[in-house]
Scaffold this active site. Structure first.
Site, PDB file in Angstrom:
ATOM      1  N   CYS A 149     -54.836   0.437   6.286  1.00  0.00           N
ATOM      2  CA  CYS A 149     -55.029  -0.730   5.409  1.00  0.00           C
ATOM      3  C   CYS A 149     -56.271  -0.591   4.525  1.00  0.00           C
ATOM      4  CB  CYS A 149     -55.128  -2.003   6.237  1.00  0.00           C
ATOM      5  SG  CYS A 149     -53.678  -2.302   7.249  1.00  0.00           S
TER       6      CYS A 149
ATOM      7  N   HIS B  38     -59.495  -7.603   2.790  1.00  0.00           N
ATOM      8  CA  HIS B  38     -58.145  -7.265   3.261  1.00  0.00           C
ATOM      9  C   HIS B  38     -57.569  -8.481   3.983  1.00  0.00           C
ATOM     10  CE1 HIS B  38     -54.821  -5.416   5.183  1.00  0.00           C
ATOM     11  NE2 HIS B  38     -55.388  -5.258   6.357  1.00  0.00           N
TER      12      HIS B  38
ATOM     13  N   ASN C 182     -49.932  -9.468   6.237  1.00  0.00           N
ATOM     14  CA  ASN C 182     -50.737  -8.256   6.059  1.00  0.00           C
ATOM     15  C   ASN C 182     -49.893  -7.209   5.326  1.00  0.00           C
ATOM     16  OD1 ASN C 182     -52.086  -5.832   6.350  1.00  0.00           O
ATOM     17  ND2 ASN C 182     -52.638  -6.161   8.491  1.00  0.00           N
TER      18      ASN C 182
END
Ligand code: UT7
Length: 337
Positions: free
Chosen positions: A117, A262, A292
């Protein structure tokens, strides 16, 4: 070989979101979960899912084309394409090469980056070096994911968390004193097993074994995560990394205009914001809508923050991510356009 130190910045953004929405209420019918649990533990209300005819590269193309159009550029202007992804169309060639062909960026070099990520921050850091040195003028950086394809839809620990999306930025030289002011990257491979998707290089790997077979071998071709371990790491590293990059840029907490982290979990975001002593209005959050989306989450959030008028020329933006690897990274960007 040019060896300059040119200021480089993000001059435009673009996104691509699949139309199909999967709500918490729909997930309640698939696994033993509840809308209430998902909202309070993660902040997520719904996520997007790519349809079966589309590829990660298709999402990447749409985001990339939007970013180029928003910069007033054409694919022929692009010198380099970097795609950050953990869900590429193929092991090889790279998704970036597929994007290069699909958008017709005939003079561009192309490669992928894998940093979980944190992929977008890594790609931003790498891409900016080419502009900084003067080697390239226009770099297209894209974070693109089709995570719904690697989810075990019977595992409530993971299936409620992730979504599909792509976000893109164009990097170009900007005026002195503006652009990317500082970058910080890190990794700790001792946490590799905490968040992973095995691939063909793993000993004993086999594609799409039955659940029993996967249990027996410990090898699976879907995403596996030790959620609470990753959570503890994320809470610590997001704050530390963001504080580190702000200081490296020669700034203090008070100089930050907007914090774009994030988007994995609202509780992780709040903990990082607290560490930086940031009020809620300086923290951009859209995790409720998309879940996500790994490498795509930061560029998608940046694009939406811009659309909502939350970013003005001269603002100091802090971007920060964490993910599989383990990896982490942050950047301070003084908005230049
Ligand atoms: O980009 C990086 C990717 N990963 C992440 O960012 C994930 C980081 N981790 C997290 O966000 C959190 O750890 C989770 C959201 C995954 C889990 O939240 P948590 O507060 O750490 O819960 P937990 O894992 O400690 O589980 C608490 C309980 C457990 O039940 P018991 O053992 O206490 O009876 C779980 O089985 O919640 C249960 N649980 C669920 N219950 C309903 C786990 N997932 C679910 C679910 N619905 N979807």
């Amino acid at each position: 070989m040019p060896t300059g130190n040119l200021p480089v910045g993000i001059v435009s953004t673009g996104i691509s979101l699949p139309e199909k929405i999967l709500t918490n209420n729909e997930l309640e019918k698939m696994v033993d979960t509840s809308d209430e649990w998902i909202r309070t533990r993660t902040g997520i209300a719904e996520r997007r899912m790519i349809d079966e005819t589309m590829a990660t590269s298709d999402l990447a193309v749409r985001a990339g084309e939007m970013a180029l159009a928003n910069a007033g550029l054409t694919p022929g202007d692009v010198d380099l394409i970097i795609v950050a992804t953990v869900t590429p169309d193929m092991y090889f060639p790279s998704t970036a090469c597929l994007v290069q062909e699909k958008i017709g960026a005939s003079k561009a070099a192309a490669f992928d980056i894998s940093a979980g990520c944190t992929g977008f921050i890594y790609a931003l850091a790498v891409g900016s070096q080419f502009v900084k040195t003067g080697m390239y003028e226009t770099v297209l950086v894209i974070g693109a994911e089709a995570l719904s394809r690697v989810i075990d839809w019977s595992d409530r620990n993971t299936c409620v968390l992730f979504g599909d999306a792509a976000g893109a930025v164009v990097l170009r030289p900007v005026e002195q004193g503006a652009g990317i002011l500082a970058v910080e990257l890190g990794s700790d491979g001792s946490g590799a097993d905490l968040l992973k998707l095995n691939a063909v290089g793993s000993p004993g790997y086999r594609l799409s074994g039955s659940a029993e077979e996967n249990d027996r071998t410990g090898i699976a071709d879907y995403l596996q995560m030790a959620g609470s371990e990753v959570f503890k790491f994320a809470v610590r590293i997001m704050g530390e990394c963001a504080a580190g990059v702000v200081s490296r840029a020669g700034l203090t907490d008070r100089d930050i205009n907007i914090f774009i982290p994030h988007q994995a979990n609202i509780r992780i975001i709040r903990a990082a914001a607290k560490r930086l002593k940031l009020p809620d209005e300086k923290v951009y959050v859209n995790v409720a809508k998309y879940g996500n989306t790994s490498s795509a989450s930061i560029p998608v959030a940046l694009h939406e923050a811009l659309l909502e008028g939350k970013i003005n020329k001269g603002d100091n933006i802090v971007l920060v991510g964490f993910g599989a690897g383990l990896t982490w990274g942050a950047a301070v960007v003084k908005w230049a356009v």
